[in-house]
Design a protein around this motif. Sequence first.
Motif: not given
Length: 171
Positions: A36-65
């Motif tokens: 989605e942005e930077g290292l923030r990722c969104r996985a989509d699956g069946p029935g509208g399922a979503t899962l969001v991940s992000d990496m810690p700020k120390a490695v360049g992520g936003g730490g948002s998930a």
Amino acid sequence: MSVAHIRQCIEGVITYLAEHPAECRYTDKAATAVVEEGLRCRADGPGGATLVSDMPKAVGGGGSAPPPGWLLRAALANCDATVIAMRAAQLGVALTTLEVTVDSESDDRGLLGMDGTISAGPLSMRTRVRIGALGVAAKDLRDIVEWAEAHSPVGDALRRAVPSRTEVEIA
């Protein structure tokens, strides 16, 4: 859901699959991830399922998930808890306590490619189960956990080498 309802559903599925063995094996529903942005990722699956991940700020992520490694541990904890509850219901055991905690030890040098001898994934994992049921012997509760550990799909995938392949399409 009550123990009786879960037990009835499981027995129904077992009976159905015993009568229709060709339906036992199937392709699992896919999860498709996008950045989605930077290292923030969104996985989509069946029935509208979503899962969001992000990496810690120390490695360049936003730490948002949560980072993907935590989601892996959470998936194992949830799967083990689910299968323990299913097995208990099959045996007619009403659990009063069930808590599954999964932690791991990792070495960031593997993830960052700093040392080719260090694995990128966890070096070890530990699962701790707190379980209780009124009038049920400790041995019987341990047997439920042991059975569930042997039948947990996520646990099984982590314990054995699952054949996998990566296909790359250049867009």
